[in-house]
Scaffold this motif. Structure first.
Motif, PDB file in Angstrom:
ATOM      1  N   LEU A 104      29.350 -10.322 -12.851  1.00  0.00           N
ATOM      2  CA  LEU A 104      28.360  -9.520 -12.120  1.00  0.00           C
ATOM      3  C   LEU A 104      29.028  -8.414 -11.303  1.00  0.00           C
ATOM      4  CD1 LEU A 104      25.915 -12.314 -10.899  1.00  0.00           C
ATOM      5  CD2 LEU A 104      25.613 -10.717 -12.801  1.00  0.00           C
ATOM      6  N   ALA A 105      30.132  -7.894 -11.811  1.00  0.00           N
ATOM      7  CA  ALA A 105      30.861  -6.854 -11.084  1.00  0.00           C
ATOM      8  C   ALA A 105      29.971  -5.644 -10.783  1.00  0.00           C
ATOM      9  CB  ALA A 105      32.098  -6.421 -11.864  1.00  0.00           C
ATOM     10  N   GLU A 106      29.008  -5.359 -11.670  1.00  0.00           N
ATOM     11  CA  GLU A 106      28.119  -4.225 -11.433  1.00  0.00           C
ATOM     12  C   GLU A 106      27.226  -4.448 -10.219  1.00  0.00           C
ATOM     13  OE1 GLU A 106      25.753  -6.915 -14.243  1.00  0.00           O
ATOM     14  OE2 GLU A 106      27.837  -6.300 -14.054  1.00  0.00           O
ATOM     15  N   ALA A 107      27.090  -5.691  -9.784  1.00  0.00           N
ATOM     16  CA  ALA A 107      26.259  -6.012  -8.618  1.00  0.00           C
ATOM     17  C   ALA A 107      27.045  -5.970  -7.312  1.00  0.00           C
ATOM     18  CB  ALA A 107      25.639  -7.394  -8.788  1.00  0.00           C
ATOM     19  N   GLN A 108      28.345  -5.840  -7.401  1.00  0.00           N
ATOM     20  CA  GLN A 108      29.220  -5.883  -6.226  1.00  0.00           C
ATOM     21  C   GLN A 108      28.824  -4.852  -5.168  1.00  0.00           C
ATOM     22  OE1 GLN A 108      31.636  -8.192  -6.194  1.00  0.00           O
ATOM     23  NE2 GLN A 108      33.000  -7.608  -4.586  1.00  0.00           N
ATOM     24  N   GLU A 109      28.474  -3.648  -5.583  1.00  0.00           N
ATOM     25  CA  GLU A 109      28.148  -2.575  -4.641  1.00  0.00           C
ATOM     26  C   GLU A 109      26.681  -2.558  -4.243  1.00  0.00           C
ATOM     27  OE1 GLU A 109      30.528  -0.708  -3.250  1.00  0.00           O
ATOM     28  OE2 GLU A 109      31.941  -1.876  -4.437  1.00  0.00           O
ATOM     29  N   GLY A 110      25.882  -3.434  -4.816  1.00  0.00           N
ATOM     30  CA  GLY A 110      24.455  -3.435  -4.538  1.00  0.00           C
ATOM     31  C   GLY A 110      24.036  -4.519  -3.562  1.00  0.00           C
ATOM     32  N   ALA A 111      22.775  -4.879  -3.666  1.00  0.00           N
ATOM     33  CA  ALA A 111      22.174  -5.831  -2.727  1.00  0.00           C
ATOM     34  C   ALA A 111      22.861  -7.190  -2.756  1.00  0.00           C
ATOM     35  CB  ALA A 111      20.680  -5.985  -3.038  1.00  0.00           C
ATOM     36  N   LEU A 112      23.266  -7.660  -3.935  1.00  0.00           N
ATOM     37  CA  LEU A 112      23.903  -8.978  -3.999  1.00  0.00           C
ATOM     38  C   LEU A 112      25.295  -8.968  -3.381  1.00  0.00           C
ATOM     39  CD1 LEU A 112      22.870 -10.376  -7.498  1.00  0.00           C
ATOM     40  CD2 LEU A 112      21.816 -10.752  -5.266  1.00  0.00           C
ATOM     41  N   GLY A 113      26.056  -7.923  -3.620  1.00  0.00           N
ATOM     42  CA  GLY A 113      27.375  -7.816  -3.001  1.00  0.00           C
ATOM     43  C   GLY A 113      27.267  -7.738  -1.492  1.00  0.00           C
ATOM     44  N   TRP A 114      26.323  -6.943  -1.017  1.00  0.00           N
ATOM     45  CA  TRP A 114      26.110  -6.817   0.417  1.00  0.00           C
ATOM     46  C   TRP A 114      25.698  -8.154   1.009  1.00  0.00           C
ATOM     47  CZ3 TRP A 114      22.071  -7.659   3.735  1.00  0.00           C
ATOM     48  CH2 TRP A 114      22.231  -7.179   5.035  1.00  0.00           C
ATOM     49  N   LEU A 115      24.766  -8.851   0.357  1.00  0.00           N
ATOM     50  CA  LEU A 115      24.274 -10.133   0.852  1.00  0.00           C
ATOM     51  C   LEU A 115      25.405 -11.154   0.924  1.00  0.00           C
ATOM     52  CD1 LEU A 115      21.949 -11.975   1.734  1.00  0.00           C
ATOM     53  CD2 LEU A 115      21.513 -12.425  -0.703  1.00  0.00           C
ATOM     54  N   LEU A 116      26.202 -11.251  -0.110  1.00  0.00           N
ATOM     55  CA  LEU A 116      27.301 -12.219  -0.114  1.00  0.00           C
ATOM     56  C   LEU A 116      28.297 -11.909   1.002  1.00  0.00           C
ATOM     57  CD1 LEU A 116      28.312 -14.725  -1.559  1.00  0.00           C
ATOM     58  CD2 LEU A 116      29.627 -13.226  -3.071  1.00  0.00           C
ATOM     59  N   SER A 117      28.596 -10.638   1.195  1.00  0.00           N
ATOM     60  CA  SER A 117      29.511 -10.231   2.263  1.00  0.00           C
ATOM     61  C   SER A 117      28.939 -10.569   3.641  1.00  0.00           C
ATOM     62  CB  SER A 117      29.794  -8.734   2.154  1.00  0.00           C
ATOM     63  OG  SER A 117      30.552  -8.296   3.244  1.00  0.00           O
ATOM     64  N   GLN A 118      27.674 -10.224   3.850  1.00  0.00           N
ATOM     65  CA  GLN A 118      27.041 -10.485   5.153  1.00  0.00           C
ATOM     66  C   GLN A 118      26.954 -11.977   5.445  1.00  0.00           C
ATOM     67  OE1 GLN A 118      26.125  -8.188   7.572  1.00  0.00           O
ATOM     68  NE2 GLN A 118      27.437  -7.031   6.197  1.00  0.00           N
ATOM     69  N   LEU A 119      26.589 -12.759   4.440  1.00  0.00           N
ATOM     70  CA  LEU A 119      26.502 -14.204   4.656  1.00  0.00           C
ATOM     71  C   LEU A 119      27.882 -14.781   4.965  1.00  0.00           C
ATOM     72  CD1 LEU A 119      23.923 -15.218   1.896  1.00  0.00           C
ATOM     73  CD2 LEU A 119      23.551 -15.126   4.385  1.00  0.00           C
ATOM     74  N   GLY A 120      28.907 -14.274   4.304  1.00  0.00           N
ATOM     75  CA  GLY A 120      30.267 -14.739   4.587  1.00  0.00           C
ATOM     76  C   GLY A 120      30.681 -14.426   6.015  1.00  0.00           C
ATOM     77  N   GLN A 121      30.378 -13.233   6.469  1.00  0.00           N
ATOM     78  CA  GLN A 121      30.708 -12.853   7.848  1.00  0.00           C
ATOM     79  C   GLN A 121      29.934 -13.706   8.845  1.00  0.00           C
ATOM     80  OE1 GLN A 121      30.402  -8.600   8.421  1.00  0.00           O
ATOM     81  NE2 GLN A 121      31.441  -8.215   6.481  1.00  0.00           N
ATOM     82  N   ARG A 122      28.671 -13.921   8.570  1.00  0.00           N
ATOM     83  CA  ARG A 122      27.853 -14.734   9.475  1.00  0.00           C
ATOM     84  C   ARG A 122      28.324 -16.185   9.485  1.00  0.00           C
ATOM     85  NH1 ARG A 122      22.093 -13.366   7.366  1.00  0.00           N
ATOM     86  NH2 ARG A 122      21.596 -15.280   8.489  1.00  0.00           N
ATOM     87  N   PHE A 123      28.731 -16.695   8.325  1.00  0.00           N
ATOM     88  CA  PHE A 123      29.235 -18.066   8.231  1.00  0.00           C
ATOM     89  C   PHE A 123      30.468 -18.232   9.114  1.00  0.00           C
ATOM     90  CE2 PHE A 123      32.075 -21.168   6.168  1.00  0.00           C
ATOM     91  CZ  PHE A 123      31.270 -22.288   6.219  1.00  0.00           C
ATOM     92  N   VAL A 124      31.424 -17.333   8.953  1.00  0.00           N
ATOM     93  CA  VAL A 124      32.640 -17.409   9.758  1.00  0.00           C
ATOM     94  C   VAL A 124      32.297 -17.252  11.237  1.00  0.00           C
ATOM     95  CG1 VAL A 124      34.860 -16.297  10.265  1.00  0.00           C
ATOM     96  CG2 VAL A 124      34.180 -16.703   7.896  1.00  0.00           C
ATOM     97  N   GLY A 125      31.405 -16.327  11.561  1.00  0.00           N
ATOM     98  CA  GLY A 125      30.992 -16.142  12.946  1.00  0.00           C
ATOM     99  C   GLY A 125      30.332 -17.374  13.535  1.00  0.00           C
ATOM    100  N   ALA A 126      29.649 -18.148  12.701  1.00  0.00           N
ATOM    101  CA  ALA A 126      28.958 -19.339  13.182  1.00  0.00           C
ATOM    102  C   ALA A 126      29.887 -20.518  13.401  1.00  0.00           C
ATOM    103  CB  ALA A 126      27.850 -19.736  12.204  1.00  0.00           C
TER     104      ALA A 126
END
Length: 157
Positions: A104-126
């Motif tokens: 799914l490399a084509e999704a990396q720059e879109g909504a799914l890539g953003w979502l995965l990145s944001q959830l990862g940051q929030r997870f670590v922050g939590a």
């Protein structure tokens, strides 16, 4: 498109609604492969009853979002999430990371890539107090070893 799996995962639901056709096609291919893998692990008569993958891409995203929401301050649900389930949750997150870098490399720059990145940051922050975090923003999606250590330390406390 509303799926039951998006219950308690509104960000995943929103991302899914915004997926372009090419990404949806890629997700469908990943799900078809996963479906066959899941069916191959059971007796043929049981495999015939499995009509869709239990661990579809959408379900893995929604599940990861629910885990992150559960860990964040202000969680008000009565849902229980066993600490023993976190290893599976981290494995599921890792599989999403691998899909995003591969199939799914084509999704990396879109909504799914953003979502995965944001959830990862929030997870670590939590789970890591800000003053103890050694992770930069770009490292948070690759923080499996450190995240596992923190989760295991919290479980033993």
């Amino acid at each position: 498109m509303a799926y039951e799996m998006f219950r308690s995962a509104p960000e995943t639901n929103a991302a899914w609604a915004a997926l372009p056709a090419a990404v949806r096609d890629g997700v469908a291919r990943c799900d078809a492969e996963r479906h066959e893998a899941e069916r191959s692990r059971v007796a043929p008569e049981l495999g015939e009853r499995i009509t869709s993958p239990l661990y579809s891409v959408a379900e893995r995203f929604a599940s990861w979002e629910r885990v992150v929401r559960h860990l964040e301050p202000g969680w008000t649900s009565d849902d229980f999430h066993a600490i023993s389930a976190y290893e599976n949750d981290l494995d599921s997150r890792d599989s999403l990371g691998q899909l995003m870098k591969g199939q799914l490399a084509e999704a990396q720059e879109g909504a799914l890539g953003w979502l995965l990145s944001q959830l990862g940051q929030r997870f670590v922050g939590a789970i890591v107090p800000a003053e103890h975090s050694l992770l930069g923003a770009s490292d948070q999606g690759e923080a499996r070893g450190g995240v596992r250590t923190v989760v295991e330390a919290q479980a033993s406390a």
